[in-house]
Write a protein that holds these residues in place. Sequence first.
Motif, mmCIF file in Angstrom:
data_model
loop_
_atom_site.group_PDB
_atom_site.id
_atom_site.type_symbol
_atom_site.label_atom_id
_atom_site.label_comp_id
_atom_site.label_asym_id
_atom_site.label_seq_id
_atom_site.Cartn_x
_atom_site.Cartn_y
_atom_site.Cartn_z
ATOM 1 N N LEU A 189 -17.767 -42.412 -3.265
ATOM 2 C CA LEU A 189 -17.566 -42.692 -1.815
ATOM 3 C C LEU A 189 -17.492 -44.200 -1.685
ATOM 4 O O LEU A 189 -18.164 -45.091 -2.214
ATOM 5 C CB LEU A 189 -18.590 -42.251 -0.951
ATOM 6 C CG LEU A 189 -19.163 -40.660 -1.192
ATOM 7 C CD1 LEU A 189 -20.332 -40.572 -2.047
ATOM 8 C CD2 LEU A 189 -19.418 -40.023 0.199
ATOM 9 N N PHE A 190 -16.633 -44.645 -0.628
ATOM 10 C CA PHE A 190 -16.592 -46.130 -0.297
ATOM 11 C C PHE A 190 -16.306 -46.229 1.415
ATOM 12 O O PHE A 190 -15.477 -45.552 1.749
ATOM 13 C CB PHE A 190 -15.875 -46.915 -1.430
ATOM 14 C CG PHE A 190 -14.271 -46.599 -0.713
ATOM 15 C CD1 PHE A 190 -13.480 -47.653 -0.241
ATOM 16 C CD2 PHE A 190 -13.632 -45.418 -1.545
ATOM 17 C CE1 PHE A 190 -11.949 -47.036 0.129
ATOM 18 C CE2 PHE A 190 -12.387 -45.308 -1.395
ATOM 19 C CZ PHE A 190 -11.460 -46.114 -0.537
ATOM 20 N N THR A 191 -16.561 -47.418 1.775
ATOM 21 C CA THR A 191 -16.493 -47.654 3.176
ATOM 22 C C THR A 191 -15.133 -48.525 3.345
ATOM 23 O O THR A 191 -15.091 -49.542 2.599
ATOM 24 C CB THR A 191 -17.646 -48.483 3.937
ATOM 25 O OG1 THR A 191 -18.802 -47.421 3.575
ATOM 26 C CG2 THR A 191 -17.446 -48.577 5.304
ATOM 27 N N ASP A 192 -14.253 -47.943 4.174
ATOM 28 C CA ASP A 192 -13.292 -48.991 4.505
ATOM 29 C C ASP A 192 -12.701 -48.676 6.125
ATOM 30 O O ASP A 192 -11.950 -48.106 6.348
ATOM 31 C CB ASP A 192 -11.972 -48.501 3.696
ATOM 32 C CG ASP A 192 -10.561 -48.977 3.977
ATOM 33 O OD1 ASP A 192 -10.717 -49.988 4.340
ATOM 34 O OD2 ASP A 192 -9.514 -48.242 3.884
ATOM 35 N N ALA A 193 -13.836 -49.254 6.863
ATOM 36 C CA ALA A 193 -14.018 -48.796 8.309
ATOM 37 C C ALA A 193 -12.402 -49.022 8.898
ATOM 38 O O ALA A 193 -11.994 -48.233 9.840
ATOM 39 C CB ALA A 193 -14.922 -49.733 8.955
ATOM 40 N N ASP A 194 -11.766 -50.117 8.697
ATOM 41 C CA ASP A 194 -10.648 -50.440 9.344
ATOM 42 C C ASP A 194 -9.294 -50.053 8.647
ATOM 43 O O ASP A 194 -8.341 -50.545 8.896
ATOM 44 C CB ASP A 194 -10.499 -52.124 9.413
ATOM 45 C CG ASP A 194 -11.513 -52.535 10.504
ATOM 46 O OD1 ASP A 194 -12.069 -51.739 11.310
ATOM 47 O OD2 ASP A 194 -12.204 -53.623 10.042
ATOM 48 N N GLY A 195 -9.263 -49.419 7.594
ATOM 49 C CA GLY A 195 -8.196 -48.670 6.876
ATOM 50 C C GLY A 195 -7.212 -49.476 6.167
ATOM 51 O O GLY A 195 -6.096 -49.387 6.240
ATOM 52 N N GLU A 196 -7.877 -50.399 5.446
ATOM 53 C CA GLU A 196 -7.225 -51.716 4.656
ATOM 54 C C GLU A 196 -7.166 -51.379 3.103
ATOM 55 O O GLU A 196 -6.415 -52.113 2.400
ATOM 56 C CB GLU A 196 -7.863 -53.058 4.974
ATOM 57 C CG GLU A 196 -7.895 -53.423 6.432
ATOM 58 C CD GLU A 196 -8.822 -54.672 6.663
ATOM 59 O OE1 GLU A 196 -9.516 -55.004 5.747
ATOM 60 O OE2 GLU A 196 -8.843 -55.307 7.883
ATOM 61 N N ARG A 203 -13.159 -41.716 1.207
ATOM 62 C CA ARG A 203 -12.825 -42.975 2.072
ATOM 63 C C ARG A 203 -13.445 -42.741 3.513
ATOM 64 O O ARG A 203 -13.104 -41.941 4.061
ATOM 65 C CB ARG A 203 -11.722 -43.511 2.097
ATOM 66 C CG ARG A 203 -11.616 -44.697 2.892
ATOM 67 C CD ARG A 203 -10.043 -45.160 2.908
ATOM 68 N NE ARG A 203 -9.277 -44.474 3.214
ATOM 69 C CZ ARG A 203 -7.963 -44.977 3.834
ATOM 70 N NH1 ARG A 203 -7.787 -46.485 4.131
ATOM 71 N NH2 ARG A 203 -7.168 -43.981 4.536
ATOM 72 N N ALA A 204 -14.611 -43.809 3.819
ATOM 73 C CA ALA A 204 -15.179 -43.414 4.990
ATOM 74 C C ALA A 204 -14.417 -44.570 6.191
ATOM 75 O O ALA A 204 -14.581 -45.802 5.650
ATOM 76 C CB ALA A 204 -16.504 -44.133 5.015
ATOM 77 N N VAL A 205 -13.528 -44.079 6.717
ATOM 78 C CA VAL A 205 -12.807 -44.886 7.621
ATOM 79 C C VAL A 205 -12.703 -44.403 9.026
ATOM 80 O O VAL A 205 -13.161 -42.956 9.230
ATOM 81 C CB VAL A 205 -11.299 -44.639 7.259
ATOM 82 C CG1 VAL A 205 -10.833 -43.294 7.139
ATOM 83 C CG2 VAL A 205 -9.932 -45.440 7.989
ATOM 84 N N ARG A 260 -24.608 -37.882 4.693
ATOM 85 C CA ARG A 260 -25.801 -38.615 4.055
ATOM 86 C C ARG A 260 -25.375 -39.941 3.848
ATOM 87 O O ARG A 260 -25.954 -41.044 4.290
ATOM 88 C CB ARG A 260 -26.244 -37.940 2.903
ATOM 89 C CG ARG A 260 -27.553 -38.744 2.353
ATOM 90 C CD ARG A 260 -28.417 -38.022 1.179
ATOM 91 N NE ARG A 260 -28.859 -36.967 1.653
ATOM 92 C CZ ARG A 260 -30.187 -37.148 2.255
ATOM 93 N NH1 ARG A 260 -30.604 -38.231 2.554
ATOM 94 N NH2 ARG A 260 -30.741 -35.945 2.634
ATOM 95 N N TYR A 261 -24.033 -40.355 3.366
ATOM 96 C CA TYR A 261 -23.582 -41.559 3.032
ATOM 97 C C TYR A 261 -23.450 -42.519 4.458
ATOM 98 O O TYR A 261 -23.951 -43.514 4.410
ATOM 99 C CB TYR A 261 -22.241 -41.449 2.494
ATOM 100 C CG TYR A 261 -21.615 -43.065 2.246
ATOM 101 C CD1 TYR A 261 -22.065 -43.629 1.248
ATOM 102 C CD2 TYR A 261 -20.750 -43.405 3.199
ATOM 103 C CE1 TYR A 261 -21.433 -44.877 0.750
ATOM 104 C CE2 TYR A 261 -20.015 -44.638 2.747
ATOM 105 C CZ TYR A 261 -20.277 -45.284 1.724
ATOM 106 O OH TYR A 261 -19.657 -46.310 1.419
ATOM 107 N N LEU A 262 -23.044 -41.936 5.478
ATOM 108 C CA LEU A 262 -22.878 -42.574 6.754
ATOM 109 C C LEU A 262 -24.482 -42.975 7.363
ATOM 110 O O LEU A 262 -24.496 -44.016 7.758
ATOM 111 C CB LEU A 262 -22.162 -41.606 7.848
ATOM 112 C CG LEU A 262 -20.632 -41.363 7.559
ATOM 113 C CD1 LEU A 262 -20.245 -40.487 8.568
ATOM 114 C CD2 LEU A 262 -19.883 -42.704 7.408
#
Length: 292
Positions: A19-26, A51-53, A97-99
């Motif tokens: 899992l990884f965070t890419d909030a703005d979709g970049e 992907r957490a977007v 859980r990740y969030l």
Amino acid sequence: MTTTLQFTKGQGTGNDFVLFTDADGETDLDGVAIRALTDRRFGVGADGVIRAVRSSALPAGAATLASDPSAEWFMDYHNADGSLAEMCGNGVRVFARYLVERGLVDLPVGAALTIGTRAGVRTVRRDGSGFRVDLGAWALGDDEPTVRARELHAARPGLSLSVGNPHVVVALASDDELDGLDLSWVPVLDPAPAEGANVEFVVPSDPLVVDGIGRIRMRVHERGSGETLSCGTGAAAAALAVRHWAGAGAPDDWAVEVPGGVLGVHVAPGADGEHVSLSGPAELVFSGALTL
């Protein structure tokens, strides 16, 4: 150009994810990068990548926000081979859980969280032992495929159904048949679904129902990932299939034993038909950084 990816490894009954965070979709990883990440010898190793977007940051999230504006986060899920998947029952609980643990959402025990997926909005509720996800309304398929698998010496009838993604469930006669399958080979479906399907092989326990709970064992070959230790939507599909075969009087609660543990499945009426929910553990294992 190199990219350093801050990632977390998570798992639910042995079904594991990067899992990884890419909030703005970049940072939309391509198939090559996903296959490198999920490789169990040369990468982190996983059944898929999540992907957490934010739903607002990608085209697939537009339908999510149109149906439920509260679904801020979208679970962008790829199988280990790089292919897109509609959703993942274990993955969405690990994603919740990740969030929570990354401080991206606040979800106290008893509260619910809406999450966008390519199968639609899913609601995850946190309880004292983990997370429960409402997988939505389920439906039987129209076809009746036969299934061939290595070490299964004759083709068997399968039951097609959908819990947001496609499944074919095959009943076996004994634990020996289940344990003897070689699922390193892709089961052959006839007719073959255009989009493929997860294939579950299931053995009902004897007795089938104990204290009002149906009990089954299952192994699964996941489309795009191969055999996995667990498949959440597959556990739901297997329980639904056995419940369908058992007929009137079959229970609504099921315990599904998979190689990675035990998952709970519950069936309940909904406004748009019967809904099926999935419960079980969801854990974050470790975090790290990887240069791609």
